[in-house]
Design an enzyme around this catalytic site. Structure first.
Site, PDB file in Angstrom:
ATOM      1  N   ASP A   1       0.796  -1.225   0.000  1.00 33.89           N
ATOM      2  CA  ASP A   1       0.000   0.000   0.000  1.00 33.89           C
ATOM      3  C   ASP A   1       0.830   1.277   0.000  1.00 33.89           C
ATOM      4  O   ASP A   1       0.365   2.336   0.400  1.00 33.89           O
ATOM      5  CB  ASP A   1      -0.917  -0.013   1.233  1.00 33.89           C
ATOM      6  CG  ASP A   1      -0.139  -0.288   2.519  1.00 33.89           C
ATOM      7  OD1 ASP A   1       1.085  -0.086   2.519  1.00 33.89           O
ATOM      8  OD2 ASP A   1      -0.762  -0.698   3.517  1.00 33.89           O
TER       9      ASP A   1
ATOM     10  N   GLU B   1      -0.433  -8.970  -1.488  1.00 34.46           N
ATOM     11  CA  GLU B   1      -1.031  -8.464  -0.228  1.00 34.46           C
ATOM     12  C   GLU B   1      -2.258  -7.587  -0.541  1.00 34.46           C
ATOM     13  O   GLU B   1      -2.374  -6.435  -0.132  1.00 34.46           O
ATOM     14  CB  GLU B   1      -0.019  -7.679   0.614  1.00 34.46           C
ATOM     15  CG  GLU B   1      -0.437  -7.497   2.065  1.00 34.46           C
ATOM     16  CD  GLU B   1       0.548  -6.627   2.852  1.00 34.46           C
ATOM     17  OE1 GLU B   1       0.501  -5.389   2.741  1.00 34.46           O
ATOM     18  OE2 GLU B   1       1.363  -7.199   3.587  1.00 34.46           O
TER      19      GLU B   1
ATOM     20  N   GLU C   1      -2.216   5.035   3.022  1.00 33.21           N
ATOM     21  CA  GLU C   1      -2.149   3.629   2.580  1.00 33.21           C
ATOM     22  C   GLU C   1      -3.518   3.026   2.253  1.00 33.21           C
ATOM     23  O   GLU C   1      -3.636   2.221   1.326  1.00 33.21           O
ATOM     24  CB  GLU C   1      -1.434   2.779   3.631  1.00 33.21           C
ATOM     25  CG  GLU C   1       0.064   3.065   3.762  1.00 33.21           C
ATOM     26  CD  GLU C   1       0.381   4.253   4.644  1.00 33.21           C
ATOM     27  OE1 GLU C   1      -0.546   4.849   5.238  1.00 33.21           O
ATOM     28  OE2 GLU C   1       1.572   4.611   4.748  1.00 33.21           O
TER      29      GLU C   1
ATOM     30  N   HIS D   1       5.953   4.684  13.012  1.00 31.44           N
ATOM     31  CA  HIS D   1       6.221   5.564  11.871  1.00 31.44           C
ATOM     32  C   HIS D   1       4.979   6.158  11.230  1.00 31.44           C
ATOM     33  O   HIS D   1       5.073   7.046  10.394  1.00 31.44           O
ATOM     34  CB  HIS D   1       7.035   4.833  10.793  1.00 31.44           C
ATOM     35  CG  HIS D   1       6.270   3.748  10.075  1.00 31.44           C
ATOM     36  ND1 HIS D   1       5.400   4.010   9.057  1.00 31.44           N
ATOM     37  CD2 HIS D   1       6.237   2.402  10.240  1.00 31.44           C
ATOM     38  CE1 HIS D   1       4.868   2.873   8.617  1.00 31.44           C
ATOM     39  NE2 HIS D   1       5.357   1.883   9.323  1.00 31.44           N
TER      40      HIS D   1
ATOM     41  N   ARG E   1       2.193   8.060   9.562  1.00 27.40           N
ATOM     42  CA  ARG E   1       2.030   9.473   9.224  1.00 27.40           C
ATOM     43  C   ARG E   1       0.898  10.141  10.000  1.00 27.40           C
ATOM     44  O   ARG E   1       1.025  11.284  10.443  1.00 27.40           O
ATOM     45  CB  ARG E   1       1.728   9.514   7.730  1.00 27.40           C
ATOM     46  CG  ARG E   1       1.818  10.802   7.021  1.00 27.40           C
ATOM     47  CD  ARG E   1       1.685  10.522   5.513  1.00 27.40           C
ATOM     48  NE  ARG E   1       2.933  10.044   4.937  1.00 27.40           N
ATOM     49  CZ  ARG E   1       3.836  10.842   4.364  1.00 27.40           C
ATOM     50  NH1 ARG E   1       3.607  12.119   4.244  1.00 27.40           N
ATOM     51  NH2 ARG E   1       4.946  10.351   3.880  1.00 27.40           N
TER      52      ARG E   1
ATOM     53  N   HIS F   1      12.841   4.653  13.130  1.00 31.49           N
ATOM     54  CA  HIS F   1      12.625   4.860  11.689  1.00 31.49           C
ATOM     55  C   HIS F   1      13.353   6.136  11.257  1.00 31.49           C
ATOM     56  O   HIS F   1      13.418   7.106  12.020  1.00 31.49           O
ATOM     57  CB  HIS F   1      11.110   4.992  11.465  1.00 31.49           C
ATOM     58  CG  HIS F   1      10.669   4.908  10.041  1.00 31.49           C
ATOM     59  ND1 HIS F   1      10.895   5.908   9.129  1.00 31.49           N
ATOM     60  CD2 HIS F   1       9.993   3.940   9.357  1.00 31.49           C
ATOM     61  CE1 HIS F   1      10.381   5.569   7.962  1.00 31.49           C
ATOM     62  NE2 HIS F   1       9.821   4.368   8.075  1.00 31.49           N
TER      63      HIS F   1
END
Ligand code: UD1
Ligand code: UDP
Length: 365
Positions: free
Chosen positions: A92, A114, A128, A204, A206, A237
């Site tokens: 994604d 996936e 995503e 991580h 967003r 990250h």
């Protein structure tokens, strides 16, 4: 043609590449967009994969538009040159979404690895959830990890004969790197006393940058301070939004190890040794159940409900109070811990890549 750009895409595509290398029926090309530079390279190294193209796209502080426009443009020239019969994208990310669109513009078929995960909220995970919906629309073949992912695709009008339930290739990757007596290349990790309650953290997403992420971090910091038998390992990250929050909350806190992202072999074996995992990562929610490690998900919803239903993953949200309470419960209540620490395999048996290769062989050869 495989297109990849970030750490998780490499980890989840690598086992398919390895399976295809053993099969002499296909010619394949690997296009690395390098949406992630260092993190993609480290993952490629673990699997000894050398891309045929490296677009070297990453820029510090890149926006979603930057990634999309640059992948779209780069992929156009590669597709015109290579003219593949099929483009495979994974998951994604914006690399996957833009590569699928570029293939569609050239009228080249797309296969989605996936496929079918849905949170039901287009702003979480952001971007995503929308990326994977767009990829579904652009794809002909859909490799769904689970039946429930396949049901999501059927509900959105995808034809049954184009959906193949495969399991998740991340389990194949995990089986390739886990060993019982693993010695870390990093001495800091070898020196840790794993009989203590070691907590592993990654973050991580967003949509939680800023105060939400810091709230969850503060809860974890307070737990570590209050419980001397705990230690925290946090491979941070490389996104500066994560690094800045991590430094602000955890710097100078005793028994906290803020370290660089780990190579996949080290990270997987570390998951296998720790007591508890807190994460907002998609891949880790899939891997940890098969290692029998409880996972607290620091997000408000998940598209990985199979692991929640199996009882090894708990959704905590990002709110200080909830993250604190759920983590404390698992550290202090032996029954709650052992209820979650069971090994289950909702995401597959480690043979997903072979299923994908078998499908490609039966369909194209
Ligand atoms: C990306 C994906 C996300 C995926 C995550 C996996 C999108 C929009 N986001 O998010 O779906 O879950 O990767 O980790 O596709 N950086 C480096 N070196 C690296 C990697 C990142 O310095 O090796 C820094 C750069 O400053 C870069 C920033 O991190 O600009 C953000 O990277 P980006 O790929 O845009 O977003 P992620 O949050 O990593
Ligand atoms: N991972 C890794 N090194 C780390 C942290 C994570 O190799 O320091 C692996 C992890 O095991 C999983 C994948 O990276 O397979 C998840 O990547 P990430 O959390 O960046 O992305 P997501 O899965 O959320 O898209």
């Amino acid at each position: 043609m495989f297109v990849l750009g970030t750490r998780p895409e490499v980890i989840k595509i690598a086992p398919i590449i390895k399976a295809l290398e053993k099969c002499d029926k296909f010619l394949f090309v690997i296009c690395a967009m390098a949406q992630h530079r260092e993190m993609m390279d480290t993952a490629l190294e673990v699997f000894n994969i050398k891309p045929d193209y490296d677009a070297d796209l990453m820029k510090s502080g890149q926006t979603l538009t930057d990634i999309t426009v640059r992948v779209l443009s780069k992929m156009e020239s590669i597709l015109l040159k290579e003219k593949p019969d099929l483009v495979l994208v994974q998951g994604d990310t914006s690399t996957g979404m833009a590569a699928a669109l570029a293939a569609f513009y050239q009228k080249i078929q797309v296969a989605h690895i996936e496929a079918g995960l849905r949170s039901g909220n287009i702003y979480s995970p952001y971007p995503e959830e929308m990326n994977r919906k767009i990829i579904s629309n652009l794809s002909t073949f859909h490799f769904a990890p689970t039946k429930s992912n396949a049901d999501n695709l059927l509900a959105s009008g995808v034809k049954r004969e184009n959906i193949i339930i495969t399991g998740n290739t991340v389990i194949d990757a995990l089986h390739m790197v886990i060993t019982n007596d693993y010695i870390f290349p990093d001495e800091v990790l070898n020196k840790i006393d794993y009989t203590k309650k070691i907590i592993l953290l990654t973050a991580h997403r967003r949509e939680y940058w800023g105060e939400s992420m810091k709230g969850a971090f503060k809860a974890i910091r307070d737990i570590i301070i209050e419980n001397p038998d705990t230690e925290l390992i946090f491979p941070v990250h490389l996104n500066p939004n994560v690094g800045d929050a991590a430094k602000e909350i955890f710097s100078q806190v005793e028994r906290v190890h803020l370290i660089s992202p780990l190579d996949y072999r080290s990270f997987a074996n570390l998951m296998n040794k720790v007591y508890l995992i807190l994460t907002d990562s998609g891949g880790i929610q899939e891997e940890a159940p098969s290692l029998g490690k409880p996972v607290i998900v620091i997000r408000n919803e998940t598209e990985r409900n199979e692991a929640v239903e199996a009882g090894t993953v708990k959704l905590a949200g990002v709110d200080y109070k909830n993250v604190y309470a759920i983590t404390k419960e698992l550290l202090t209540n032996v029954n709650s811990y052992s209820d979650m620490a069971k090994s289950v395999n909702p995401y597959g048996d480690g043979k997903s890549s072979q299923r994908i290769v078998d499908f490609l062989s039966s369909h194209f050869i």
